[in-house]
Scaffold this active site. Structure first.
Site, PDB file in Angstrom:
ATOM      1  N   ILE A  27      54.040 -34.094  -9.271  1.00  0.00           N
ATOM      2  CA  ILE A  27      52.953 -34.068  -8.548  1.00  0.00           C
ATOM      3  C   ILE A  27      52.771 -34.510  -7.540  1.00  0.00           C
ATOM      4  O   ILE A  27      52.881 -33.949  -5.707  1.00  0.00           O
ATOM      5  CB  ILE A  27      51.218 -34.474  -9.285  1.00  0.00           C
ATOM      6  CG1 ILE A  27      51.518 -32.998  -9.791  1.00  0.00           C
ATOM      7  CG2 ILE A  27      50.191 -33.469  -7.999  1.00  0.00           C
ATOM      8  CD1 ILE A  27      49.583 -33.510 -10.971  1.00  0.00           C
ATOM      9  N   THR A  68      58.518 -43.800 -13.588  1.00  0.00           N
ATOM     10  CA  THR A  68      59.114 -41.724 -13.882  1.00  0.00           C
ATOM     11  C   THR A  68      59.364 -40.806 -13.139  1.00  0.00           C
ATOM     12  O   THR A  68      60.075 -40.238 -12.961  1.00  0.00           O
ATOM     13  CB  THR A  68      58.134 -41.678 -14.391  1.00  0.00           C
ATOM     14  OG1 THR A  68      56.480 -41.268 -13.580  1.00  0.00           O
ATOM     15  CG2 THR A  68      58.011 -42.378 -16.343  1.00  0.00           C
ATOM     16  N   GLY A  69      59.407 -41.497 -11.655  1.00  0.00           N
ATOM     17  CA  GLY A  69      60.178 -40.826 -10.669  1.00  0.00           C
ATOM     18  C   GLY A  69      60.379 -41.263  -9.824  1.00  0.00           C
ATOM     19  O   GLY A  69      61.614 -42.472 -10.295  1.00  0.00           O
ATOM     20  N   ALA A  91      49.210 -42.596  -9.335  1.00  0.00           N
ATOM     21  CA  ALA A  91      49.945 -43.078  -9.969  1.00  0.00           C
ATOM     22  C   ALA A  91      49.448 -44.036 -11.189  1.00  0.00           C
ATOM     23  O   ALA A  91      48.190 -44.247 -11.438  1.00  0.00           O
ATOM     24  CB  ALA A  91      50.226 -44.563  -9.626  1.00  0.00           C
ATOM     25  N   ALA A  92      49.881 -43.553 -12.572  1.00  0.00           N
ATOM     26  CA  ALA A  92      49.054 -43.404 -13.721  1.00  0.00           C
ATOM     27  C   ALA A  92      50.597 -43.582 -14.220  1.00  0.00           C
ATOM     28  O   ALA A  92      51.657 -42.982 -14.616  1.00  0.00           O
ATOM     29  CB  ALA A  92      47.917 -42.568 -13.945  1.00  0.00           C
ATOM     30  N   SER A 141      41.422 -36.337 -14.875  1.00  0.00           N
ATOM     31  CA  SER A 141      42.738 -35.568 -15.769  1.00  0.00           C
ATOM     32  C   SER A 141      41.949 -34.545 -16.544  1.00  0.00           C
ATOM     33  O   SER A 141      40.728 -34.572 -17.005  1.00  0.00           O
ATOM     34  CB  SER A 141      43.739 -35.886 -16.916  1.00  0.00           C
ATOM     35  OG  SER A 141      44.494 -35.412 -17.667  1.00  0.00           O
ATOM     36  N   TYR A 188      44.581 -42.250 -23.274  1.00  0.00           N
ATOM     37  CA  TYR A 188      44.348 -41.931 -21.800  1.00  0.00           C
ATOM     38  C   TYR A 188      43.541 -41.435 -21.095  1.00  0.00           C
ATOM     39  O   TYR A 188      43.064 -41.383 -19.751  1.00  0.00           O
ATOM     40  CB  TYR A 188      45.730 -40.862 -21.535  1.00  0.00           C
ATOM     41  CG  TYR A 188      46.455 -40.104 -20.006  1.00  0.00           C
ATOM     42  CD1 TYR A 188      46.265 -40.906 -19.298  1.00  0.00           C
ATOM     43  CD2 TYR A 188      45.906 -38.361 -20.340  1.00  0.00           C
ATOM     44  CE1 TYR A 188      46.900 -40.146 -18.191  1.00  0.00           C
ATOM     45  CE2 TYR A 188      46.130 -37.882 -19.434  1.00  0.00           C
ATOM     46  CZ  TYR A 188      46.451 -38.520 -17.865  1.00  0.00           C
ATOM     47  OH  TYR A 188      47.118 -38.152 -16.923  1.00  0.00           O
ATOM     48  N   LYS A 199      40.943 -42.024 -17.943  1.00  0.00           N
ATOM     49  CA  LYS A 199      40.622 -41.000 -16.548  1.00  0.00           C
ATOM     50  C   LYS A 199      39.384 -41.518 -16.624  1.00  0.00           C
ATOM     51  O   LYS A 199      39.086 -41.096 -14.928  1.00  0.00           O
ATOM     52  CB  LYS A 199      41.709 -39.772 -16.512  1.00  0.00           C
ATOM     53  CG  LYS A 199      43.436 -40.280 -16.315  1.00  0.00           C
ATOM     54  CD  LYS A 199      43.933 -40.527 -14.876  1.00  0.00           C
ATOM     55  CE  LYS A 199      44.698 -41.025 -14.458  1.00  0.00           C
ATOM     56  NZ  LYS A 199      45.642 -40.449 -13.643  1.00  0.00           N
ATOM     57  N   ILE A 259      58.353 -25.815 -30.932  1.00  0.00           N
ATOM     58  CA  ILE A 259      57.202 -26.254 -30.825  1.00  0.00           C
ATOM     59  C   ILE A 259      55.907 -26.627 -31.664  1.00  0.00           C
ATOM     60  O   ILE A 259      56.338 -26.985 -32.860  1.00  0.00           O
ATOM     61  CB  ILE A 259      56.215 -24.348 -30.500  1.00  0.00           C
ATOM     62  CG1 ILE A 259      56.813 -23.267 -29.131  1.00  0.00           C
ATOM     63  CG2 ILE A 259      55.112 -24.402 -30.610  1.00  0.00           C
ATOM     64  CD1 ILE A 259      56.694 -21.566 -29.541  1.00  0.00           C
TER      65      ILE A 259
END
Length: 309
Positions: free
Chosen positions: A13, A37-38, A75-76, A118, A142, A146, A202
């Site tokens: 994002i 992760t970026g 950032a998270a 979130s 998580y 948040k 799935i």
């Protein structure tokens, strides 16, 4: 000239947000990202952009907030399932890191902070569509972390006059999304597997439903939350339509011209349904989603497949 600092913005994002902010040539952007992760390749090369490869926990980043007008805190550690297995490490970043960012903002007299929370804070809501007043019933550390971040934002506004808005993205998808990351990894995973003529997997029966929201709509809300007069609020950021994972797989398969049946794996501990009520954001921010899931998936598939060439 507006000086803007964005944390975690070499990721999914955040990189879209930076691209959008750079469209205004008077904006000067600072990005802080530890590249856990970026990727630097997610960010454009631009004279108005400066990237610092640092953690939000680093003690020497305070000077980067000097003379900054707006801070976007993205950032998270964003994977709910991972946070169940690693709650202490997730808390250190998602709660401790957010608290440090807010203190930097307070110490440097930042005008406005936008915190990316979130929809995971809702967990298993009792009401659909879910409004911002729904009591949190988080199903992961998580989600709790948040929500605690939002509480800290509210506290800093009350104690220090720091103007803060929080947004709660529902299942965001789009190009540059990490297949192993948070939000809606099903979308990039399905595209990745189908591009290799392999079936996607799935979890459960696939009839669990999510409010899938295209990344450009999330970016639009982030920007509006930074410039509108309203502050001290939390806003749902969703498309307002709950869609099954089976339908997402079928739609991606159709766009890609694939006829490969999915595999089904064991269920994971997660909400059965998400669906955002966005009337508050429409009223106070003048925001509403522009992309249907079909249109957003078409753009995402085309861009990801183009990048594979």
């Amino acid at each position: 000239m507006t000086r803007i600092l964005c944390t975690g913005s070499a990721g999914f994002i955040g990189s879209h947000l930076v691209e959008r902010l750079l469209e205004n040539k008077s904006n000067k952007i600072i990005v802080i990202d530890n590249l856990n992760t970026g990727k630097l390749s997610n960010l454009p090369k631009n004279k108005n952009l400066k990237v610092y490869v640092k953690s939000i926990l680093d003690e020497d980043i305070d000077g980067l907030f000097d003379e900054v007008d707006i801070v976007f805190h993205l950032a998270a550690l964003t994977r709910p399932q991972w946070s169940i297995e690693h709650p202490l490490e997730a808390d250190r970043i998602n709660v401790g890191g957010t608290l440090k960012i807010l203190k930097h903002c307070k110490d440097n007299y930042i005008k406005r902070v936008v915190f990316t929370s979130s929809s995971s804070c809702y967990g298993t809501p009792e009401n659909f569509p879910t409004t911002e007043s729904e009591p949190p019933r988080s199903m992961s550390p998580y989600g709790i972390q948040k929500y605690i971040g939002e509480l800290y934002c509210q506290l800093f506004e009350r104690m220090h006059g720091l103007e803060v808005n929080c947004i709660r993205p529902f299942n965001v998808y789009g190009v540059r999304q990490n297949p192993n990351g948070g939000y809606a990894p099903a979308v990039p995973k399905f595209i990745e597997m189908l591009s290799q003529d392999k079936p996607g997997t799935i979890t459960g029966d696939g009839e669990q439903t999510r409010d899938f929201t295209y990344v450009d709509d999330i970016v639009e809300m982030l920007i509006l939350a930074s410039i509108k007069k309203v502050h001290g609020e939390s806003f749902n950021a969703g498309a307002g339509r709950s869609i099954s994972i089976n339908y997402i797989y079928q739609t991606i398969s159709k766009i890609m011209g694939k006829d490969i049946k999915p595999l089904y794996g064991p269920e994971v501990f997660e909400p059965r349904k998400t669906l955002a009520d966005t009337s508050k954001a429409q009223k106070l921010l003048g925001w509403k989603p522009k992309f249907t899931v079909e249109d957003g998936l078409k753009i995402t598939v085309e861009e990801i497949c183009q990048n594979m060439i």
